[in-house]
Structure formats: structure tokens, C-alpha cells
Design a protein around this motif. Sequence first.
Motif, PDB file in Angstrom:
ATOM      1  N   VAL A  98       0.975  -1.311  -0.066  1.00 23.14           N
ATOM      2  CA  VAL A  98       0.057   0.005   0.110  1.00 23.14           C
ATOM      3  C   VAL A  98       0.849   1.120   0.103  1.00 23.14           C
ATOM      4  N   GLY A  99       0.504   2.172  -0.952  1.00 30.03           N
ATOM      5  CA  GLY A  99       1.016   3.568  -0.880  1.00 30.03           C
ATOM      6  C   GLY A  99       2.353   3.547  -1.897  1.00 30.03           C
ATOM      7  N   PRO A 100       2.907   4.669  -1.891  1.00 37.07           N
ATOM      8  CA  PRO A 100       4.356   5.069  -2.944  1.00 37.07           C
ATOM      9  C   PRO A 100       5.421   4.363  -2.633  1.00 37.07           C
ATOM     10  N   VAL A 101       6.111   3.842  -3.419  1.00 40.31           N
ATOM     11  CA  VAL A 101       7.182   3.276  -3.478  1.00 40.31           C
ATOM     12  C   VAL A 101       8.656   4.227  -3.066  1.00 40.31           C
ATOM     13  N   ASP A 102       9.304   4.097  -2.166  1.00 35.93           N
ATOM     14  CA  ASP A 102      10.370   4.907  -1.832  1.00 35.93           C
ATOM     15  C   ASP A 102      11.528   4.980  -2.840  1.00 35.93           C
ATOM     16  N   PRO A 103      11.985   6.042  -3.238  1.00 37.84           N
ATOM     17  CA  PRO A 103      12.933   6.123  -4.325  1.00 37.84           C
ATOM     18  C   PRO A 103      14.229   5.670  -3.835  1.00 37.84           C
ATOM     19  N   ASP A 199      13.240   2.576 -10.347  1.00 37.14           N
ATOM     20  CA  ASP A 199      12.925   3.824 -11.059  1.00 37.14           C
ATOM     21  C   ASP A 199      11.373   3.727 -11.500  1.00 37.14           C
ATOM     22  N   TYR A 200      11.017   2.446 -12.105  1.00 32.83           N
ATOM     23  CA  TYR A 200       9.828   2.483 -12.858  1.00 32.83           C
ATOM     24  C   TYR A 200       8.887   2.261 -11.880  1.00 32.83           C
ATOM     25  N   TRP A 201       9.146   1.358 -10.652  1.00 33.61           N
ATOM     26  CA  TRP A 201       7.892   1.055  -9.696  1.00 33.61           C
ATOM     27  C   TRP A 201       7.710   2.566  -8.783  1.00 33.61           C
TER      28      TRP A 201
END
Length: 348
Positions: A98-103, A199-201
Motif C-alpha cells: 500500500v502506498g508509494p514506493v520509496d525512491p 525507478d519504474y515502480w
Amino acid sequence: MFGEQQTRTLLGPADPVRPGTVAPPRLSAHDLIILAEAAPAPVGDRRTARPTRRLVLSAGAVVALAAAGTVVYTSDDRRVQVPHIVDQPGGADAAGPVGPVDPGSRVLVPIAYQFAESTTPAAAELRALAGRLEDAPYENSTGRYAYHSSKSWGDPLMGNGPYVMGMVSELKIWQAADGSGKQIRTELDPEFPDEASRDYWTRNPPQPNKKFPEAGGADSLPPIEIRPLPADRAGLSDLLKVEHGAGAVSKETMTVYGRYVVPRRTRAEILRVLADVPGFRWRGEVTDRVGRAGLAITFDDRVHDQQHLLIFNPKTGELTAHELVLLDPMQITSYTTLLDTTRTNTPG
């Protein structure tokens, strides 16, 4: 019987995972059949009360991945081939965090070996290590429960074309001789086999899975029969499935150390059993993924284009990690790191 390549050739442009990368199987279909036929009736097995993720695929993806032998279950629901690929990210049934992926999430690289191009058999070094073992920290611990803590990556892998994201979890398990006990699973941030995937995710985070919620949390383990840990050569050879070769032995060694509190004499005998299995190469000193010094051996499974890596504590001979790496290109596809082992009277 068609193999993976013949099946994918027949599918051609209709291949649902083309041009994606599918992790190769750990065992061939022939070896799995032999393994299943040779296995005794199911006995106790450390098990996860909840699945870590649900595998969700389109009908076409199921065909292609089954041909590749990505996931196979035994009669006791134990996965014998991991990691697997979850396709179609972002759909209604997508399995993902759940939520964004940490770069800044970790990009994994294969562990560097002291002897990167080694052709030296591991037998002599394994026997030497067996002859000088020291007590492990848990050697004199007592208690009803065997306790293990581990961290794993790659169960499952989520793929969209060439872009792969691996799920990470920590497992703490307390298990008595009758199989009863408790486990706590904690889901961690995903990790990636390369920067392009990260980078993609980061740009295309997967949607929360509303149909199948995230696994994790605490579970009670009901009683179940558990096979006692043998101490003799014949019993250990059978437990480690020596008759199926170094690939099977690598996986079963990880299972043994993740299930039992292994005493020093048995650790030494395990090393001697491994020394007699053809195919292991000596890689010398390494540093594992949590910064511990270790001694490494590998087995190159050219049939499936993959390499098994086993890391041992240089003093106690305990197994501390098992990794699976693609050979071409050289890329990690899964790892399990054993963090702690002891005995205790208090679960959780």
C-alpha cells in the motif's frame, strides 16, 4: 513433453510474459516428480498460517508460468519453487504494498565472493570447517520453544515487462516439539534487482490490493507432527535430499536451519554431508546482507541458469543465508537471511 522454450515458441506474440523475465525453476519437472514420489507421507513442517501474498494471473499468464515451472506445491502445501512472478500489476487483483514506493529503496546486487572465478571444489574446506567448530550462542539455551528470526526477499516478485519488484518480510517463529507455537510476520519495504526497476515502480506504484489484504501480523500455530532432527549421516542425507543433487540440498539445508536449533555435532555432520555432494564450489570469505562475516559455497545449476549460494558462520558453522541468483544476466532473484536462533520458554 514440451519444455519452457518450446511452449513459448508456440505461443509466439501471444506469450503474456513476453518480453518479461521469468525466474527459472529451482528443479526440473522430472526432478519434482521424482521428489514427490520419493517423499514419505507428510509430516510436521514449519508452516505459515497465512499466505504471504496471493498469486494472481490472467489465464494466459498461468499457462506460460506453469510451463516455466515457476510455482509448484507439494501435498502438504509447501512451496518448493520460489520466487514466483505476479503479473498484471495495478489491476483490481494486483498484489502489492500500500502506498508509494520509496525512491531510496534498496537495489540488490549479488554478494561479492573472495574467489569470484573459483573452480575449486568446496569439499576440503567444508571438512576443515567441520573439524574446528565452536559452540553457537544458543548452544546452552533451554526452553520449550525453538525460536528463529529471518528476513526474506522475492516471495513473490512482481513483474511488469523487465521491471521487477520483490516483496520483503521478516518472520519470527516460536515452535514447540509438537508443532504448536506462534509466529509474527512483518512486511517491509520492497527491494529491487536493478535501478531501472526501482525507478519504474517509483513512477508507477502498484495499487493497494483491496480484494486480498496484506499478509502480516501474529498467528498461533496448532500442534502438528514434526520430524525429529537426525544426528547420523544416513538420516541427515535423507533429510537433505542428497539423492536429488546439490540444488535440492541447498534448499533443504536452509529449511533445516530455519526449523531446528542445530547442535554443534550435527552442524559438523551437515558440513561433511555437503562435502560429499558433487558440484559445490568454494568461494571463500564474504560479507552477508546484514554485515556479518561468512564463508561461502555455490552450486551452478546450468540446466536452469541459476546459482545457489550458501553462507556459513566461520566459527560455528551455522548456515546464515541462502540466495538464488540468475547466471545470465547475473541477478539476484531471492534471498533468506537467518538472523537469530535460540530456545526459550516464552513465545513472542
